[in-house]
Design a protein around this motif. Structure first.
Motif, mmCIF file in Angstrom:
data_model
loop_
_atom_site.group_PDB
_atom_site.id
_atom_site.type_symbol
_atom_site.label_atom_id
_atom_site.label_comp_id
_atom_site.label_asym_id
_atom_site.label_seq_id
_atom_site.Cartn_x
_atom_site.Cartn_y
_atom_site.Cartn_z
ATOM 1 N N PRO A 66 0.912 -1.058 -0.101
ATOM 2 C CA PRO A 66 0.022 -0.152 0.051
ATOM 3 C C PRO A 66 0.836 1.297 0.003
ATOM 4 O O PRO A 66 1.945 1.107 0.530
ATOM 5 N N SER A 67 0.346 2.505 -0.509
ATOM 6 C CA SER A 67 0.942 3.569 -0.569
ATOM 7 C C SER A 67 0.894 4.238 0.750
ATOM 8 O O SER A 67 0.315 3.768 1.696
ATOM 9 N N SER A 68 1.792 5.125 1.022
ATOM 10 C CA SER A 68 1.952 5.893 2.667
ATOM 11 C C SER A 68 0.477 6.546 2.686
ATOM 12 O O SER A 68 -0.132 6.440 3.884
ATOM 13 N N GLU A 69 -0.178 6.812 1.719
ATOM 14 C CA GLU A 69 -1.594 7.439 1.771
ATOM 15 C C GLU A 69 -2.616 6.484 2.358
ATOM 16 O O GLU A 69 -3.708 6.552 3.152
ATOM 17 N N MET A 70 -2.368 5.274 1.636
ATOM 18 C CA MET A 70 -3.385 4.162 1.863
ATOM 19 C C MET A 70 -3.201 3.661 3.227
ATOM 20 O O MET A 70 -3.989 3.630 4.225
ATOM 21 N N LEU A 71 -1.961 3.637 3.862
ATOM 22 C CA LEU A 71 -1.380 3.077 5.101
ATOM 23 C C LEU A 71 -1.994 4.223 6.189
ATOM 24 O O LEU A 71 -2.374 3.747 7.340
ATOM 25 N N ALA A 72 -1.828 5.300 5.899
ATOM 26 C CA ALA A 72 -2.145 6.490 6.901
ATOM 27 C C ALA A 72 -3.865 6.466 6.998
ATOM 28 O O ALA A 72 -4.374 6.676 8.037
ATOM 29 N N ALA A 73 -4.598 6.116 5.831
ATOM 30 C CA ALA A 73 -6.149 5.962 5.897
ATOM 31 C C ALA A 73 -6.608 4.787 6.622
ATOM 32 O O ALA A 73 -7.366 4.756 7.532
ATOM 33 N N VAL A 74 -5.814 3.634 6.605
ATOM 34 C CA VAL A 74 -6.169 2.425 7.271
ATOM 35 C C VAL A 74 -5.871 2.510 8.904
ATOM 36 O O VAL A 74 -6.757 2.448 9.851
ATOM 37 N N ALA A 75 -4.711 2.979 9.146
ATOM 38 C CA ALA A 75 -4.052 3.290 10.524
ATOM 39 C C ALA A 75 -4.977 4.449 11.004
ATOM 40 O O ALA A 75 -5.421 4.183 12.154
ATOM 41 N N GLY A 76 -5.484 5.445 10.506
ATOM 42 C CA GLY A 76 -6.381 6.476 10.883
ATOM 43 C C GLY A 76 -7.832 5.709 11.356
ATOM 44 O O GLY A 76 -8.302 6.104 12.264
ATOM 45 N N ALA A 77 -8.199 4.955 10.460
ATOM 46 C CA ALA A 77 -9.353 4.404 10.763
ATOM 47 C C ALA A 77 -9.402 3.371 11.988
ATOM 48 O O ALA A 77 -10.455 3.091 12.555
ATOM 49 N N LEU A 78 -8.305 3.092 12.413
ATOM 50 C CA LEU A 78 -7.923 2.222 13.749
ATOM 51 C C LEU A 78 -7.551 3.124 14.798
ATOM 52 O O LEU A 78 -6.976 2.718 15.923
ATOM 53 N N ASP A 79 -7.598 4.355 14.630
ATOM 54 C CA ASP A 79 -7.160 5.397 15.595
ATOM 55 C C ASP A 79 -5.497 5.282 15.939
ATOM 56 O O ASP A 79 -5.150 5.423 17.035
ATOM 57 N N LEU A 80 -4.808 4.918 14.803
ATOM 58 C CA LEU A 80 -3.253 5.124 14.871
ATOM 59 C C LEU A 80 -2.714 6.141 14.051
ATOM 60 O O LEU A 80 -3.427 6.397 13.099
ATOM 61 N N THR A 81 -1.837 6.536 14.440
ATOM 62 C CA THR A 81 -0.944 7.445 13.360
ATOM 63 C C THR A 81 0.085 6.743 12.791
ATOM 64 O O THR A 81 0.475 5.392 12.856
ATOM 65 N N LEU A 82 0.665 7.367 11.835
ATOM 66 C CA LEU A 82 1.617 6.568 11.048
ATOM 67 C C LEU A 82 2.972 6.280 11.905
ATOM 68 O O LEU A 82 3.651 5.292 11.963
ATOM 69 N N VAL A 83 3.279 7.068 12.795
ATOM 70 C CA VAL A 83 4.355 7.033 13.861
ATOM 71 C C VAL A 83 3.750 5.916 14.786
ATOM 72 O O VAL A 83 4.754 4.878 15.196
ATOM 73 N N ASP A 84 2.528 5.781 15.243
ATOM 74 C CA ASP A 84 2.294 4.553 15.940
ATOM 75 C C ASP A 84 2.354 3.178 15.375
ATOM 76 O O ASP A 84 2.764 2.026 15.737
ATOM 77 N N LEU A 85 1.920 3.148 13.827
ATOM 78 C CA LEU A 85 2.276 2.039 12.914
ATOM 79 C C LEU A 85 3.589 1.506 13.097
ATOM 80 O O LEU A 85 3.937 0.632 13.169
ATOM 81 N N ALA A 86 4.324 2.554 12.658
ATOM 82 C CA ALA A 86 5.682 2.214 12.426
ATOM 83 C C ALA A 86 6.388 2.024 13.793
ATOM 84 O O ALA A 86 7.501 0.994 13.604
ATOM 85 N N SER A 87 6.312 2.304 14.873
ATOM 86 C CA SER A 87 6.735 1.893 16.088
ATOM 87 C C SER A 87 6.197 0.414 16.422
ATOM 88 O O SER A 87 7.041 -0.177 16.886
#
Length: 106
Positions: A66-87
């Motif tokens: 997935p693109s970074s935009e897609m990851l951000a959208a899915v993470a956001g839907a789960l109340d995660l930031t990209l930093v949360d996901l990467a961590s």
């Protein structure tokens, strides 16, 4: 008379370590785990993130890059930031490395 020579046992071989997981596999695993922990259905998370359930399933299984935009959208839907996901991904990979679960790429 012939002499009997005992055969030496074959040396024990260590099992080959698994290769390091791809980022998309590790990220997908974190997204799926987070969705399950929240008790969300795939369809609900997909709708909130603006992707199809099939595509989200492929992301979670590590089949899509997935693109970074897609990851951000899915993470956001789960109340995660990209930093949360990467961590979370980094933490999972570090735990696997400490257990020797995979061979680091050279």
């Amino acid at each position: 008379m012939a002499e009997i020579i005992p055969l030496r046992p074959a040396p024990k071989r260590r099992p080959e370590p698994r290769p390091e997981p791809l980022w998309r596999e590790a990220a997908g695993s974190v997204l799926r785990r987070t969705r399950h922990e929240r008790g969300d259905r795939l369809a609900d998370t997909a709708q909130r993130s603006g992707v199809s359930p099939q595509y989200l399933s492929e992301i979670e299984r590590g089949l899509k890059e997935p693109s970074s935009e897609m990851l951000a959208a899915v993470a956001g839907a789960l109340d995660l930031t990209l930093v949360d996901l990467a961590s979370a991904v980094a933490g999972d990979l570090q735990r696997q490395q400490r257990r020797g679960a995979y061979l680091l790429a050279a």
